[in-house]
Design a protein around this motif. Structure first.
Motif, mmCIF file in Angstrom:
data_model
loop_
_atom_site.group_PDB
_atom_site.id
_atom_site.type_symbol
_atom_site.label_atom_id
_atom_site.label_comp_id
_atom_site.label_asym_id
_atom_site.label_seq_id
_atom_site.Cartn_x
_atom_site.Cartn_y
_atom_site.Cartn_z
ATOM 1 N N UNK A 129 -3.033 3.146 11.813
ATOM 2 C CA UNK A 129 -3.242 1.752 11.423
ATOM 3 C C UNK A 129 -3.971 0.996 12.532
ATOM 4 N N UNK A 130 -3.530 1.175 13.774
ATOM 5 C CA UNK A 130 -4.193 0.508 14.884
ATOM 6 C C UNK A 130 -5.649 0.913 15.017
ATOM 7 N N UNK A 131 -5.910 2.203 14.844
ATOM 8 C CA UNK A 131 -7.296 2.688 14.924
ATOM 9 C C UNK A 131 -8.127 2.125 13.778
ATOM 10 N N UNK A 132 -7.517 2.034 12.590
ATOM 11 C CA UNK A 132 -8.231 1.476 11.445
ATOM 12 C C UNK A 132 -8.511 -0.014 11.633
ATOM 13 N N UNK A 133 -7.550 -0.746 12.215
ATOM 14 C CA UNK A 133 -7.788 -2.153 12.540
ATOM 15 C C UNK A 133 -9.015 -2.302 13.439
ATOM 16 N N UNK A 134 -9.263 -1.272 14.239
ATOM 17 C CA UNK A 134 -10.399 -1.289 15.168
ATOM 18 C C UNK A 134 -11.678 -0.757 14.529
ATOM 19 N N UNK A 171 -0.877 -5.877 4.503
ATOM 20 C CA UNK A 171 -1.780 -6.315 5.573
ATOM 21 C C UNK A 171 -3.205 -5.830 5.297
ATOM 22 N N UNK A 172 -3.318 -4.571 4.864
ATOM 23 C CA UNK A 172 -4.633 -3.982 4.636
ATOM 24 C C UNK A 172 -5.194 -3.353 5.894
ATOM 25 N N UNK A 173 -6.373 -2.761 5.771
ATOM 26 C CA UNK A 173 -7.009 -2.066 6.885
ATOM 27 C C UNK A 173 -8.483 -2.468 6.957
ATOM 28 N N UNK A 174 -9.191 -1.914 7.937
ATOM 29 C CA UNK A 174 -10.634 -2.170 8.043
ATOM 30 C C UNK A 174 -11.414 -0.862 7.937
ATOM 31 N N UNK A 175 -11.237 0.028 8.903
ATOM 32 C CA UNK A 175 -11.848 1.345 8.779
ATOM 33 C C UNK A 175 -11.143 2.147 7.698
ATOM 34 N N UNK A 176 -11.874 3.003 6.986
ATOM 35 C CA UNK A 176 -11.277 3.785 5.901
ATOM 36 C C UNK A 176 -10.081 4.585 6.373
ATOM 37 N N UNK A 215 -16.888 2.939 14.960
ATOM 38 C CA UNK A 215 -15.983 1.789 14.862
ATOM 39 C C UNK A 215 -16.572 0.568 15.568
ATOM 40 N N UNK A 216 -16.324 -0.623 14.998
ATOM 41 C CA UNK A 216 -16.867 -1.839 15.611
ATOM 42 C C UNK A 216 -15.859 -2.552 16.494
ATOM 43 N N UNK A 217 -14.633 -1.982 16.653
ATOM 44 C CA UNK A 217 -13.645 -2.559 17.548
ATOM 45 C C UNK A 217 -12.724 -3.554 16.858
ATOM 46 N N UNK A 218 -11.625 -3.855 17.528
ATOM 47 C CA UNK A 218 -10.623 -4.776 16.994
ATOM 48 C C UNK A 218 -11.075 -6.218 17.194
ATOM 49 N N UNK A 232 -4.285 -14.341 11.343
ATOM 50 C CA UNK A 232 -4.085 -14.633 9.920
ATOM 51 C C UNK A 232 -4.280 -13.398 9.058
ATOM 52 N N UNK A 233 -4.864 -12.349 9.655
ATOM 53 C CA UNK A 233 -5.094 -11.113 8.909
ATOM 54 C C UNK A 233 -4.148 -10.001 9.343
ATOM 55 N N UNK A 234 -3.912 -9.848 10.642
ATOM 56 C CA UNK A 234 -3.211 -8.679 11.157
ATOM 57 C C UNK A 234 -1.733 -8.909 11.458
ATOM 58 N N UNK A 235 -1.249 -10.137 11.383
ATOM 59 C CA UNK A 235 0.161 -10.420 11.661
ATOM 60 C C UNK A 235 0.863 -10.719 10.339
#
Length: 607
Positions: free
Chosen positions: A63-68, A94-99, A185-188, A193-196
């Motif tokens: 999850x942390x890696x995907x957030x990044x 919460x959802x994710x960013x990277x697949x 990856x484009x980083x965290x 409002x999105x990740x908490x």
């Protein structure tokens, strides 16, 4: 593209690599294990791979890696999803960013698991999309499509292969390295409002999830792996259809190659269910037979759709007793289900098919396994006393077999510790033992030790440290000193961990020194509070065996104690004589130590 002959798990691994996966984490468990191991061997230089201490840790790391912005893969078996379910249920909101693809290998049978669980239910429960491959080729393609869908809809996605897909082999068309996707990856990016996660965020996102899944139902109705196969001329007027998924689809197609094709609905995405395509399939039918593993997921969905749209279609399957509601489907069982449903004669066995069944060979501890010596030492030390032996998940579960008979309970990984505490609270006069392996100690037992110390339990913890994760294929763990990527790291010392928790009485002993092992158990068992014995001896599969032992027939008195009390598969009776199979014996020397007349010779101990 080129062709390769691959196991299904290897196909999934190559599919993930081709999709540009950046981070892979998991915990070993059959039938999923080879996915992560293959990625570790064939990964690109920019891919990070780890065996996490458990599935919860793996999912949270991913999850942390995907957030990044990384593409991440998490691997586990179906019972591992229970461990990962806590972060999973919140992660969807919460959802994710990277697949992010969560590979959960289901084990119908069950062949190597505590339970038969159907991850399709977890997909619906967690509101996540789910892909259900029917072959190794499809699994290779699906995982790449799953990454794309995950990123498009900002959601984790399940890939749910079952045992026969995971472990079956096939010739596959796979991409050349130059065709691989490169994902950077484009980083965290900070955005509380999105990740908490807060109730307000969950409420707002819940509405979005429901709308998304309704959209995905329509998207999946056009997905090329969800298909309706039309009936051949043989069955064009028959108003019966078949709905299937996974390996059951493959079996069904093989049968219909012989019988002729009835209308056939292949469900590759059980959640969200492709409702519009299902309506097309059901139109004009009178009856439908559902073929699936493990639960009646498709059957219930079609029954619901028939009710919703007032369709006069009888849906058959597990709920109606037309197919088995437990165990895996087989080529033969699916053939029988289809022929019975269509009113066709069943296959007649050929004469050469009428062969006797294979003998039942239950799994046993290997010859020379140090766990046998550990169990035997505890058994001898506690003989005649009121004792309970709480087991755990791993090779040492096999200590339940006769003649050892040393596993009174086994529930799930790490549970033995707390079960022993529960028994002790009700029966304080019982000596309570909990056995756990070294890998499982790190995965899920540490909290049980903390609970025992904090709540002043009176029990004995036995850590069976064989320096590997043996049952699933000898994967490394925090106590081995190396990682799946080959890095040499500091070993985490189990005795030091126990000291840090507050266990005062700890002894480390080699269980193959039988006399010392028995004396150690007797010493610690009589102490108050929580005490621990670490039986430390390497798995015979990762250490060089000693010279095999042999029976001195002139000295042997045929008491059979070595057979009656140890159950080592290397020791047998041949023409009324006790023999040791030199091809199996590892020279551990345990049998020579219990022989009352010292008739067992050889090995390092007796050299």
């Amino acid at each position: 593209m080129h062709k390769e002959f691959l196991m299904g798990n290897a196909a999934i691994a190559l599919g993930a690599i081709a999709a540009g996966v950046n981070v892979v984490a998991g915990y070993p468990g059959t039938p999923s294990t080879e996915v992560l191991e293959t990625i570790a061997k064939k990964r690109t230089k920019d891919t990070y791979v780890e065996w996490s201490v458990n599935e919860k840790a793996a999912l949270e790391l991913a999850a942390g890696a995907s957030y990044s912005g990384a593409r991440t893969l998490v691997t586990m078996k179906q019972v591992g999803l229970n461990v990962a379910s806590d972060p999973l249920m919140s992660l969807e909101y919460v959802g994710i960013k990277g697949g992010m693809v969560i590979l959960v290998a289901d084990d119908p049978g069950p062949i190597s698991s505590q339970t038969e669980q159907d991850t399709r239910h977890f997909a619906a429960f967690s509101k996540l999309p789910c892909f259900d491959p029917s072959s190794a080729q499809e699994a290779y393609e699906m995982i790449q499509e799953a990454f794309e869908l995950s990123e498009k809809y900002l959601t984790p996605v399940f890939l749910r292969p079952t045992t026969r897909v995971c472990h079956g082999y096939a010739s596959l068309a796979v991409k050349d390295p130059e065709e691989y996707t490169v994902h950077t990856p484009d980083g965290f990016i900070k955005d509380s409002s999105r990740w908490v996660i807060f109730p307000r965020l969950s409420f707002a996102n819940h509405k979005k999830i429901e709308a998304r899944n309704k959209e995905l139902s329509d998207v999946f109705s056009s997905y090329d792996k969800n298909r309706i196969y039309p009936a051949t001329e043989t069955f064009s007027a028959v108003k019966r259809g078949i709905a299937s998924c996974g390996i059951s689809f493959t079996y069904a197609m093989e049968t219909m190659e012989e019988t002729g094709m009835v209308r056939h609905f292949k469900v590759a995405t059980p959640h969200p269910f492709p409702e519009k395509l299902a309506l097309q399939f059901l139109e004009g039918l009178d009856e439908v037979l559902c073929l699936e593993e493990l639960d009646p997921v498709i059957e219930r969905e079609l029954t619901y759709i028939c009710g919703k749209y007032h369709l006069p279609v009888k849906v058959r399957g597990k709920l109606t007793g037309d197919t088995s509601n437990a165990g895996e489907n087989t080529r033969d069982s699916v053939d029988t289900y289809i022929r019975t449903f269509l009113g066709l004669p069943l296959k007649v066995k050929e004469e050469n098919d009428d062969i006797p069944p294979l003998p039942v060979r239950p799994p046993v501890l290997c010859a020379g396994c140090p766990h046998r010596a550990s169990f035997y030492a505890v058994k001898k030390a506690m003989m005649g006393r009121k004792t309970i032996f709480c087991g755990d998940i791993g090779c040492y579960t096999l200590g339940n077999a006769m003649p050892l008979d040393m596993v009174d309970t086994c529930l799930c990984m790490g549970a033995g510790l707390n079960i022993a505490q529960g028994v002790e609270k009700v029966e304080p006069d019982t000596s309570c033992f909990a056995f756990v392996g070294d890998s499982t100690f790190f995965a899920s037992a540490i909290t049980g030790v903390v609970n025992a110390v904090y709540n002043q339990a009176n029990m004995t913890l036995v850590v069976l440290d064989n320096s590997t994760t043996a049952m699933t294929g000898h994967q490394p763990h925090p106590g081995t000193g190396h990682t799946v990527m080959g890095e040499i790291v500091q070993k985490i010392n189990i005795e030091q961990v126990l000291c840090g928790i507050g266990v005062k009485n700890i002894k480390t002993v080699n269980p193959l020194d039988h006399e010392l092992a028995v004396a150690t158990v007797k010493e610690l068992a009589d102490k108050a509070g929580v005490k621990a014995i670490i039986f430390k001896s390497p798995c015979i599969a990762v250490t060089k065996p000693d010279a095999p032992l042999s029976i001195d027939t002139a000295s042997c008195i045929h008491c059979k104690k070595c057979i009656r009390e140890l159950g080592c598969p290397a020791i047998a009776i041949d023409n009324s004589k006790i023999t040791i199979d030199p091809s199996m014996c590892t020279g551990c020397g345990l049998c020579s130590q219990i022989c009352p007349v010292h008739a067992i010779k050889g090995g390092a101990r007796n050299a």
